[in-house]
Design an enzyme around this catalytic site. Structure first.
Site, short mmCIF file in Angstrom:
data_model
loop_
_atom_site.label_atom_id
_atom_site.label_comp_id
_atom_site.label_asym_id
_atom_site.label_seq_id
_atom_site.Cartn_x
_atom_site.Cartn_y
_atom_site.Cartn_z
CG HIS A 252 -1.92 1.07 1.02
ND1 HIS A 252 -2.09 2.21 1.62
CD2 HIS A 252 -3.33 0.69 0.77
CE1 HIS A 252 -3.17 2.78 1.23
NE2 HIS A 252 -4.11 2.05 0.92
CD GLU A 310 -8.85 -3.85 -3.69
OE1 GLU A 310 -9.91 -4.25 -3.17
OE2 GLU A 310 -8.87 -2.70 -4.60
N1 COA Z 1 4.00 -7.53 -4.86
C1 COA Z 1 5.39 -7.36 -5.28
N2 COA Z 1 6.10 -6.28 -5.33
C2 COA Z 1 5.63 -4.90 -4.77
C3 COA Z 1 4.31 -5.15 -4.44
C4 COA Z 1 3.42 -6.39 -4.55
N3 COA Z 1 1.95 -6.39 -4.06
N4 COA Z 1 3.95 -3.85 -4.07
C5 COA Z 1 4.75 -2.98 -4.13
N5 COA Z 1 6.03 -3.89 -4.70
C6 COA Z 1 7.25 -3.57 -4.99
C7 COA Z 1 7.42 -2.85 -6.12
O1 COA Z 1 7.58 -3.60 -7.35
C8 COA Z 1 8.55 -2.05 -6.01
O2 COA Z 1 9.70 -2.57 -6.30
P1 COA Z 1 10.91 -1.93 -7.01
O3 COA Z 1 11.39 -0.69 -6.23
O4 COA Z 1 11.91 -3.09 -7.19
O5 COA Z 1 10.54 -1.52 -8.54
C9 COA Z 1 8.39 -1.55 -4.82
O6 COA Z 1 7.73 -2.40 -3.96
C10 COA Z 1 7.92 -0.06 -4.40
O7 COA Z 1 6.33 -0.30 -5.14
P2 COA Z 1 5.71 1.19 -5.59
O8 COA Z 1 4.82 0.80 -6.59
O9 COA Z 1 6.92 2.03 -5.92
O10 COA Z 1 4.92 1.32 -4.25
P3 COA Z 1 3.49 2.17 -4.36
O11 COA Z 1 3.48 2.90 -3.10
O12 COA Z 1 3.43 3.17 -5.40
O13 COA Z 1 2.55 0.73 -4.47
C11 COA Z 1 0.70 -0.14 -4.67
C12 COA Z 1 1.40 0.69 -3.67
C13 COA Z 1 -0.65 -0.63 -4.08
C14 COA Z 1 0.37 0.44 -5.97
C15 COA Z 1 1.46 -1.68 -4.76
O14 COA Z 1 1.79 -1.93 -3.38
C16 COA Z 1 0.71 -2.60 -5.61
O15 COA Z 1 1.00 -2.77 -6.88
N6 COA Z 1 0.18 -3.67 -4.76
C17 COA Z 1 -0.53 -4.82 -5.64
C18 COA Z 1 -1.89 -4.13 -6.10
C19 COA Z 1 -2.80 -3.93 -5.30
O16 COA Z 1 -3.01 -4.85 -4.41
N7 COA Z 1 -3.51 -2.90 -5.26
C20 COA Z 1 -4.61 -2.55 -4.37
C21 COA Z 1 -4.30 -1.21 -3.56
S1 COA Z 1 -5.31 -1.00 -2.14
#
Ligand code: COA
Length: 369
Positions: A252, A310
């Protein structure tokens, strides 16, 4: 093809761009407050009507006020259902979020477009889309029913059990608002330009559609199906991470601990199970969560990635009988309550949201032939 190689993005992480008294997300403590109440006090204890009153009027309603809001939402569903014959193409679109967006865009701008009209319509359109997917006619709303019960009835065509309604209410309450998430931000940006309520909600639905925001619960259920049994979890998760794919329902932007909504929804599923509502996936989900959490901790030791809302949304909505393709539209139905509240708050503030960008390209003279 441009590569944009000089551009980096903070995603506005940690940037405060609005003040709100609607909800507070404390990512370090794992705390969510909606309208002065903790999510633990709301989920399982109040109805969707109650949380609408909280968000729109600033307080939990009296019995009379709840009945009035229930009546308004019921009338709004009837009004929305009367639009269905004219928006057949919209509710026939293959994707539920596309259908919801396009159907809501047809709400008349003139007349009484208020919060209840938007939320009632979202429920009717999402349910009608689901019925259409199954080749079935829409079920006319019953305006005398509370929102959660009628939403389930319009989807399945039969009256829900008390347990199913309780589960649906728990979900609708839990995800009704959540600070300045991406879709709420989109709604507020749209409103800040002086645009109307319907346009702001459409912008929000477009934003919610993405898998990084509201599109994850269906894929969470796909993941649980693919894993099948707890023993397969470790190998499956490892393979996903090795292949560079994200584990849906984990991580998150704000929470650095477990999302408190995952906890309240997990409890809601557990209480449905105790009430005899089958949820064979709960034990599997718990096992997969444990494995995913430790695999992600090993891969990203500096960035806690734990279960988000989720994860247990998928198990709860499946338990109350919703097909997975309807999970994201149902998220939109609930969150439309929060979007409407944020639109009103943004209007009251009345300031155009217009951040800046930094140009990292070059400036070169145009060479004329
Ligand atoms: N599975 C695997 N890796 C994950 C991850 C997950 N669920 N969530 C984050 N990461 C990793 C990213 O790949 C990134 O790695 P990198 O630096 O090697 O590229 C790192 O963690 C940081 O991710 P980032 O996308 O920059 O963080 P964010 O704060 O923008 O992301 C989410 C938040 C929710 C978008 C992200 O955790 C995600 O994509 N989760 C899965 C989708 C999901 O459950 N969405 C519903 C949200 S309520």
């Amino acid at each position: 093809m441009r590569t944009h190689k000089n551009c980096t993005a903070s995603g506005l992480e940690g940037v405060v761009v609005a003040q709100t008294d609607l909800s507070e997300v404390d990512g370090e403590a794992g705390r969510l407050i909606i309208g002065d109440h903790s999510i633990e006090d709301l989920t399982g204890h109040v109805s969707f009507e109650d949380v609408c009153a909280l968000l729109w009027n600033g307080a939990l309603p009296s019995d009379a006020a709840r009945a009035e809001l229930q009546d308004q939402l019921g009338k709004a569903r009837v009004a929305a259902a009367s639009l269905l014959p004219n928006i057949s193409a919209a509710v026939s679109l293959p994707d539920g979020m596309d259908a919801l967006r396009t159907a809501v865009a047809h709400l008349p701008l003139l007349g009484d477009v208020n919060n209840a009209a938007v939320v009632g319509a979202a429920g009717v359109f999402a349910a009608a889309w689901q019925r259409r997917q199954q080749g079935l006619a829409a079920v006319p709303p019953d305006p005398s029913l509370p929102f959660a019960a009628d939403y389930l009835r319009m989807i399945t065509g039969v009256s829900p059990t008390e347990s199913q309604t309780r589960g649906m209410n728990a979900y609708l309450v839990t995800v009704s608002d959540h600070g300045l998430n991406a879709s709420t931000f989109a709604a507020r940006v749209t409103t800040s330009t002086g645009s109307d309520l319907v346009s702001s909600i459409v912008a929000a639905i477009c934003t919610l559609k993405g898998p990084l925001h509201g599109g994850a619960p269906g894929p969470v259920l796909d993941m649980l199906d693919a894993i099948g049994t707890p023993e397969n979890a470790a190998a499956w998760i490892e393979n996903e991470l090795r292949s560079g794919r994200r584990i849906m329902g984990m991580g998150h932007r704000i929470y650095r601990v477990r999302d408190p909504r995952a906890a309240v929804l997990e409890r809601a599923v557990s209480s449905l199970e105790q009430a005899g509502l089958s949820s064979s996936r709960l034990a599997l989900a718990r096992a997969v969560e444990r494995v995913a959490e430790s695999a992600l901790a090993a891969k990203y030791p500096d960035r806690p990635l734990r279960a988000n809302v989720e994860f247990y949304t998928a198990v709860l909505l499946d338990s109350v009988g919703l097909p997975r393709t309807l999970f994201s539209p149902t998220f939109g139905v609930s969150r439309s309550a929060g979007w409407c509240a944020h639109v009103a708050e943004q209007r009251a503030v009345g300031k155009l949201i217009r951040p800046a960008s930094r140009y990292v390209g070059a400036v070169q003279p145009v060479v004329h032939a």
